[in-house]
Write an enzyme that holds these catalytic residues in place. Structure first.
Site, short mmCIF file in Angstrom:
data_model
loop_
_atom_site.label_atom_id
_atom_site.label_comp_id
_atom_site.label_asym_id
_atom_site.label_seq_id
_atom_site.Cartn_x
_atom_site.Cartn_y
_atom_site.Cartn_z
N LYS A 1 0.85 -1.20 0.00
CA LYS A 1 0.00 0.00 0.00
C LYS A 1 0.88 1.24 0.00
O LYS A 1 1.48 1.59 1.01
CB LYS A 1 -0.90 0.04 1.23
CG LYS A 1 -1.95 1.15 1.11
CD LYS A 1 -2.45 1.68 2.43
CE LYS A 1 -1.72 2.90 2.88
NZ LYS A 1 -1.79 4.07 2.00
N GLY B 1 6.67 5.30 8.53
CA GLY B 1 5.79 6.47 8.61
C GLY B 1 5.96 7.16 9.95
O GLY B 1 7.00 7.04 10.61
N SER B 2 4.92 7.87 10.35
CA SER B 2 5.01 8.69 11.56
C SER B 2 4.86 7.83 12.82
O SER B 2 4.32 6.72 12.77
CB SER B 2 3.91 9.74 11.54
OG SER B 2 2.65 9.09 11.54
N ASN B 3 5.27 8.38 13.94
CA ASN B 3 5.13 7.67 15.22
C ASN B 3 3.66 7.47 15.57
O ASN B 3 3.29 6.43 16.13
CB ASN B 3 5.83 8.44 16.34
CG ASN B 3 7.31 8.21 16.29
OD1 ASN B 3 7.91 8.36 15.24
ND2 ASN B 3 7.89 7.80 17.39
N GLY C 1 2.51 4.68 13.45
CA GLY C 1 3.29 3.49 13.81
C GLY C 1 2.79 2.84 15.09
O GLY C 1 2.73 1.61 15.19
N CYS D 1 13.31 11.67 7.04
CA CYS D 1 13.27 11.19 8.43
C CYS D 1 14.59 11.46 9.12
O CYS D 1 14.65 11.61 10.34
CB CYS D 1 12.93 9.71 8.46
SG CYS D 1 13.99 8.73 7.42
P1 NAD Z 1 2.08 8.49 7.92
O1 NAD Z 1 2.26 7.76 9.19
O2 NAD Z 1 1.03 9.54 7.86
O3 NAD Z 1 1.73 7.46 6.74
C1 NAD Z 1 2.57 6.40 6.38
C2 NAD Z 1 1.76 5.33 5.67
O4 NAD Z 1 0.86 4.75 6.62
C3 NAD Z 1 0.90 5.85 4.53
O5 NAD Z 1 0.89 4.93 3.48
C4 NAD Z 1 -0.47 5.95 5.18
O6 NAD Z 1 -1.54 5.89 4.25
C5 NAD Z 1 -0.47 4.74 6.09
N1 NAD Z 1 -1.42 4.78 7.21
C6 NAD Z 1 -2.06 5.85 7.75
N2 NAD Z 1 -2.86 5.46 8.76
C7 NAD Z 1 -2.72 4.11 8.87
C8 NAD Z 1 -3.28 3.13 9.76
N3 NAD Z 1 -4.14 3.46 10.73
N4 NAD Z 1 -2.91 1.85 9.59
C9 NAD Z 1 -2.01 1.49 8.64
N5 NAD Z 1 -1.46 2.38 7.78
C10 NAD Z 1 -1.80 3.68 7.91
O7 NAD Z 1 3.51 9.07 7.52
P2 NAD Z 1 3.88 10.02 6.30
O8 NAD Z 1 3.38 11.41 6.58
O9 NAD Z 1 3.50 9.37 5.01
O10 NAD Z 1 5.50 10.00 6.35
C11 NAD Z 1 6.25 10.86 7.13
C12 NAD Z 1 6.73 10.18 8.39
O11 NAD Z 1 7.48 9.01 8.03
C13 NAD Z 1 7.68 11.03 9.20
O12 NAD Z 1 7.39 10.87 10.57
C14 NAD Z 1 9.05 10.44 8.89
O13 NAD Z 1 10.03 10.65 9.89
C15 NAD Z 1 8.72 8.99 8.75
N6 NAD Z 1 9.74 8.30 7.96
C16 NAD Z 1 10.56 7.41 8.61
C17 NAD Z 1 11.58 6.76 7.91
C18 NAD Z 1 12.47 5.77 8.60
O14 NAD Z 1 13.04 4.93 7.90
N7 NAD Z 1 12.64 5.80 9.90
C19 NAD Z 1 11.74 7.02 6.55
C20 NAD Z 1 10.88 7.93 5.93
C21 NAD Z 1 9.87 8.55 6.64
#
Ligand code: NAD
Length: 490
Positions: free
Chosen positions: A171, A224-226, A229, A280
């Site tokens: 996804k 993704g975000s904390n 996550g 990130c």
């Molecule tokens: P996000 O958490 O909003 O979304 C990430 C993904 O999760 C998207 O595909 C989203 O549709 C999906 N998602 C949203 N709600 C969900 C749920 N309830 N269940 C399952 N999936 C769900 O993050 P974002 O805004 O896309 O990305 C930015 C964040 O990602 C920042 O916090 C950044 O630091 C982090 N990031 C971390 C790394 C790493 O390797 N540590 C790398 C890149 C980005």
């Protein structure tokens, strides 16, 4: 362009609501992304399950051949993909080319694993007995990716999953479905067997949740975000799924009093303002020794004034837009908080709303000084072009400040003293440490990820990624012809 799901080797049209995909540089609509439901996830997961046993039986070097093909296709389409990435996500073209290159590197690297995937052979404690460990696939891997590195992160996850014999349901983020769609076309072009990779577009709350809940998906690999996550971990944990999390950061550059100031300034600018601060690993804090603070601040201010902002397709621009309006508002909110907390705003601090910026989402590169380590702007992930500068008096204090956040992704130190450097790399508590470079610039053959609140101990990239998508199986072969009891008959 019509975006479709890819399930069981077929392009599948999704009826119902769609979401506009917007170019953040100018507000233009590029396409519409379908909002799939649990029904499409179910189709994809079942197709992946049906395909998995046969895929796992394909010899790993043959599975790897598909990855080589993917690498060649990515290479051939590098410019085209990077241009689309800049249009859809906003990062400047030079960085977009770098991101596609990262996916190419990952494809070649993981293809090489097809002829490695090393296990161990060790001596048995009993005679005429052979002991070894081998990797086996987990099963169906559910991959959920963010928008900021939409093709690189997908490659970090999908390629190790595939080469180790898993099938995949992916996804992508709704902000960047076009680049994901192009990558899916490549998966189709190289002729991966039906069901080996399935792509379902849609919202995280529906598609993501349905993936975690689906009984046929054994592992969820999430970046993704904390905030998201922790939801993924909670639901996945309840269902006893294997969950790999790569989350946010609050990364710092430490500049010691013996540092090469020009080099440090260059490193800070690149890691803080590249990708408009939306990596990130972006530098969000600068921890500077008091004796050189004035010079660092003066040089940073001079260089920040020279940064050119605008559409990333124009090579004159060094900083592109942020992803969308809500990101602009979030960054702006943190700037207001910083001012209220008593930090001094020295540069930037505004949304650019006048022409030629008014149709896109641009934020000025921003510098706060007089920041205290406990302030919100020094603790929370802003994910925009904002630096908080914190003054310290010693290496020990610098390390304490660096480590005093909930995140543990990346850190960096500028110094010429070998003792300072080695002490720092030992004591900094992040998953990635750079010496005399900024906080960004990971290479794909080393583990990528963070400690503490940045994740749950797994890593993308490098050999460590193989651990996410495989289970260890220990195999004992007794050819003595009699029953030998370990620990007893020794
Ligand atoms: P996000 O958490 O909003 O979304 C990430 C993904 O999760 C998207 O595909 C989203 O549709 C999906 N998602 C949203 N709600 C969900 C749920 N309830 N269940 C399952 N999936 C769900 O993050 P974002 O805004 O896309 O990305 C930015 C964040 O990602 C920042 O916090 C950044 O630091 C982090 N990031 C971390 C790394 C790493 O390797 N540590 C790398 C890149 C980005």
């Amino acid at each position: 362009m019509q975006i479709q799901n890819y399930i069981d080797g077929q392009w599948v049209e999704v009826e119902g609501k769609k979401l506009a995909v917007i170019n953040p540089a100018n507000g233009q609509q590029l396409a519409q992304v379908p909002l799939s439901t649990a029904v499409e996830v179910d189709m994809a997961a079942k197709a992946a399950k049906r395909a998995q046993k046969a895929w796992a039986n394909v010899p790993a070097p043959k599975r790897a051949d598909y990855l080589y093909e993917i690498a060649f296709h990515l290479k051939q389409k590098k410019e085209q993909l990077a241009t689309l990435l800049t249009k859809e996500m906003g990062k400047v073209l030079e960085e977009a080319l770098g991101e596609v290159q990262e996916a190419i590197d990952m494809a070649f690297y993981m293809a090489g694993e097809g002829r490695r995937l090393f296990g161990e052979t060790v001596p048995s404690e009993l005679s005429h007995k052979f002991a070894m460990s081998v990797r086996t696939p987990v099963g169906v891997a559910g991959i959920i990716t963010p928008w900021n590195f939409p093709i690189a992160i997908a490659s970090w996850k999908a390629f190790p999953a595939l080469v180790t014999g898993n099938t995949v349901v992916w996804k992508p983020s709704n902000e960047t479905p076009l680049i994901a769609y192009e990558m899916t076309k490549i998966f189709n072009e190289v002729g991966l067997p039906a069901g080996v990779i399935n792509v379902v577009f849609g919202a995280g709350s529906t598609v993501g949740t349905a993936m975690i809940e689906h009984p046929d998906i054994q592992i969820i690999s999430f970046t993704g975000s904390n905030e998201t996550g922790s939801k993924v971990a909670e639901l996945g944990g309840k269902l006893l799924k294997k969950v790999s999390l790569e989350l946010g950061g609050k990364n710092a550059v430490i500049v010691m009093d013996d540092a090469d100031i020009e080099l440090a300034v260059e490193g800070i600018l690149w890691s803080a303002f590249g990708t408009a601060g939306q990596r990130c690993t972006a530098c969000s804090r600068v921890i500077v020794h008091k004796d050189i603070k004035e010079s660092i601040v003066a040089r940073l201010r001079e260089e920040m004034k020279k940064l050119t902002i605008g559409n990333g397709l124009d090579s004159a621009n060094k900083i592109g837009p942020v992803i969308n309006k809500s990101a602009l508002e979030k960054i702006n909110k943190y700037v207001q908080i910083g001012k209220q907390e008593g930090a001094t705003l020295l540069e930037g601090g505004h949304i650019l709303s006048e022409p030629p910026f008014d149709q896109g989402y641009y934020f000025e590169p921003t510098l706060f000084v007089d920041v205290e380590p406990h302030m919100i702007i020094a603790q929370e992930e802003i994910f925009g072009p904002v630096i908080s500068l914190i003054e310290v008096s010693s290496l020990e204090e610098a390390i304490e400040v660096n480590n005093g956040v909930v995140f543990g992704l990346s850190s960096s130190i500028f110094s010429k003293d070998v003792n300072t450097i080695f002490k720092a790399q030992h004591l900094l508590d992040t998953g990635i440490v750079y010496v005399n470079a900024g906080t960004t610039g990971a290479e794909i053959h080393l583990p990528f990820g963070g400690t503490k609140g940045t994740g749950n101990g797994h890593r993308d990239s490098g050999q460590a990624a193989l651990d996410v998508y495989t289970e260890w199986k220990s195999v004992y072969v007794d050819y003595s012809g009699k029953l030998q009891r370990a620990q007893i008959d020794v």
